[in-house]
Design a protein around this motif. Sequence first.
Motif, mmCIF file in Angstrom:
data_model
loop_
_atom_site.group_PDB
_atom_site.id
_atom_site.type_symbol
_atom_site.label_atom_id
_atom_site.label_comp_id
_atom_site.label_asym_id
_atom_site.label_seq_id
_atom_site.Cartn_x
_atom_site.Cartn_y
_atom_site.Cartn_z
ATOM 1 N N SER B 195 0.791 -1.470 -0.201
ATOM 2 C CA SER B 195 0.207 -0.149 -0.065
ATOM 3 C C SER B 195 0.827 1.364 -0.267
ATOM 4 O O SER B 195 1.633 1.341 1.030
ATOM 5 C CB SER B 195 -0.949 -0.025 1.648
ATOM 6 N N TYR B 197 -0.460 4.218 0.043
ATOM 7 C CA TYR B 197 -0.678 5.499 1.604
ATOM 8 C C TYR B 197 0.260 5.076 2.468
ATOM 9 O O TYR B 197 0.298 6.093 3.247
ATOM 10 C CB TYR B 197 -2.195 4.556 1.645
ATOM 11 N N LYS B 198 0.091 3.729 3.247
ATOM 12 C CA LYS B 198 0.445 2.553 4.217
ATOM 13 C C LYS B 198 1.575 3.978 4.438
ATOM 14 O O LYS B 198 2.605 4.354 5.427
ATOM 15 C CB LYS B 198 0.840 1.647 3.938
ATOM 16 N N TYR B 201 2.307 7.472 4.821
ATOM 17 C CA TYR B 201 1.381 8.177 6.278
ATOM 18 C C TYR B 201 2.766 7.942 7.203
ATOM 19 O O TYR B 201 2.879 8.538 8.200
ATOM 20 C CB TYR B 201 0.417 7.204 6.514
#
Lengths: 515, 318
Positions: B195, B197-198, B201
């Motif tokens: 991911s 996004y992970k 983040y």
Amino acid sequence: MGAKKEKRVVLETKHVKKQFPKVLANDDINMVLYEGEILSLLGENGAGKSTLMNVLYGLYKPTSGEILLEGEQVEFSSPKDAIRKGLGMVHQHFMLVDNLTVTENIILGSEPGKYDFIDYKTARKEVVSISEKYHLHVDPDEIIENLSVGVQQRVEILKALYRKARILILDEPTAVLTPQEVDELFEVVGRLREDGVSIIIITHKLEEVKAISDRVYILKRGKIVGERETSQVTKEDLANLMVGREVVLTVHKDEKEVSGEPILQLEDVVVRNQKGINALDGLSLDVRPGEIVGIAGVDGNGQSELEEALVGLLKLESGRILYKGEDIAVLDTKQRRGKGVASVPADRQKYGLVLPMKVSENMVLGFHDEKPFVKGINLALETIKTHSEKLVEEYDIRTPGVEVPAGNLSGGNQQKVILARELSSDPDFLLVAQPTRGLDVGAIEYIHSQILKMRDKNVGILLISLELEEIFSLSDRILVLYEGKIVKEFIPENTSDKEVGFYMTGGKKTAEERA
Amino acid sequence: MSGIASILNTDLLVATIRLSTPITLAAIGATICERSGIVNIAMEGIMIIGAFFAAVAALFTGNPWIGLLAGVVAGGIFSLIHAVATITFHLDHVVSGAVMNILSFGIVRYLMVMIFGHPGTTDAIPVGLKAYQFAIPGLSKIPVLGPVFFNQTPIVYMSFVLVVLTLIFLKKTKTGLHLRAAGEHPLALETIGVSVYKMRYLGVFVSGLLSGLAGAYLSIENSVSFTEGMANGRGFIALAAMISGGWTAIGSFVAALFFGFADAFQVRMQVFKVLNIPSEIFIIFPYVATVLAVAGLVKKSRPPKADGVDFMIEKEGA
Ligand SMILES: Nc1ncnc2c1ncn2[C@@H]1O[C@H](COP(=O)(O)OP(=O)(O)OP(=O)(O)O)[C@@H](O)[C@H]1O
Ligand SMILES: [Mg+2]
């Protein structure tokens, strides 16, 4: 057929639909994939092939419909789930991280090693061993940026093999490969099939469909319009099914006398590549108005450098580029274009388009600051729009409109945008590199006829292509490029692809040296 | 000794380290963040938040170690605003970063008035981390370098360790490789099942923790209270350090040392009046050094390809 009944279905879709904001890309798709089968997917540019594959792979979520894997319904929320279930995919555009090594790219996401530490030694060993097993030669320590597209494609395939996919999707893996590389790939595919891997392959080359696959689905405007056993159909049948009319698979070229002064002359051009090696090593050639000169050669013999030197992206170490008698080597790209030099680059996403910008903006790129596309200090948006719409119509570009980002178009349609822009710029000299890469047969027919039309308008054309067939059908003269030099010149009528191929690999040279 | 030579001594080097520490911490944090693909210009604001909460916690518990923890955690949590805005809501990274900086001023001013009844400076904490300065036996006896590197305060030591850890993280670990891929070719990462996004983040959060630590250094190690404006542009100099350091941990560290040196040098030129020119001129020195370093080095360093580029799958081309 009795044999068919015994085959196990590994993957099946039921009424799969994929709606993009403005495009219904897949509509009620019902397909099956049998175990150990090689299935082709055929369809025009923008028919929805890549979209369907991305849905299967979990990258896109289907708007509705079901996907069954080994008879069991699955819902992938990301490629991670798909990979875990044994799917692998080689995407139409490279999914490689440029500044990482071959090894790093291959192992990415499935790195060997304890805890969070990467065991580079084991990784490298594993990469070498699968690359040997499948005869896909790569240097595990090389950085991706330094590799030719053919080798990059190999890395992509190794990436899928490394993950030991049970179902392998190949989206136009052959578009950038040379005939030899295609043979290599097909050998690998054959070996995988023997291991029980089921394969879906997308290609626009009908002879490849015939050569490799057992079965083929034909997709048209998002729908499956046909299914055939490959052994039961001819290339012509396939083309007709796909385009919906008779397609001329070989172009007709009128005889034409060319005379007069060359419009473009390269004299002893030397160009160095990033590694400091002479990629063009004293190259000379000329192109006369109304003539198509084809450059034949194995990828990596200076094609991309020739292209970049001509448009002004690479500086010459020595030599001259004469255009209408004037040395344009000192001019920048913009100035050259202003003088009537147009070019269709081989790497469409890197040099040809600005993907996040609208189709209409891409259509005037490079001319956007000239009349009729400017009004005072503003862009003449209306003119740009109508101009683009006209080209979209003329070149049959499948897009929901000229206001969508170019990146949303299918690969083949992106290519058509570039061709439309460059061919419509009314050039005196045209450089076309890989003009039909990734195009469907109908589009190729059209583009070839357009290039020939330019020839009739007395434009001087230099065609760089890795496809001998294209070189033979379009060129008035064929020049063989080998190690940065033109080693031989042919008239297509007086030679054969065998002979040209011989020179392309430098074969004759060594034979002569031996004599 | 006379002239400039008189200030070129071990003290200058000790001061260099002291002044570069917050820059180093914020710069390696920013390196991790930007390598994941998120542009971060909010280090200044995060530092301020970290400095404030570190001081407040140290003040009310009487324990500077709890203050340190509070500063780091506050920085991490505050940075999540940037993560949510840029990653989940696809806001422009620079816009979000600018908002973060402004927001930090507002939050701190508000809390100052709420807690202390006035803006400006907090009460002094009972013990600062400076009290925990310790010399490493043996190593601190090395001439010149000993006192400079091995007779330091806790967060300074931590910053050395963190530079090494960042280097190892980016070069040797799986997560580090994924994070770098997220900043270069996010779709490539997503298509092999990790991911984006992970990773992004994670990048923003780690940079928040490190900028928070940088803030704690300012308020409870290098000082014993929090003062509004005490970050004084260091977050932006950290940005410059990251850029001239070529988005690498070691590069950022070296650049931060250089900027710290420029600052220490400037202070001494002012205080000791070694040259016969108005001393105020030297205040500008570190900033000019920053501009020159960035202008000189930026062409050679290559930013992550997808740095600042939004990632949204169904918007990408097929
Ligand atoms: N991310 C996207 N957002 C919006 N529309 C898209 C997106 N991706 C593809 N499309 C549209 O969906 C349709 C199908 O595209 P797709 O890429 O699947 O075609 P294709 O069959 O693979 O074509 P090609 O042979 O040119 O690769 C096209 O009209 C395209 O413009
Ligand atoms: Mg496609």
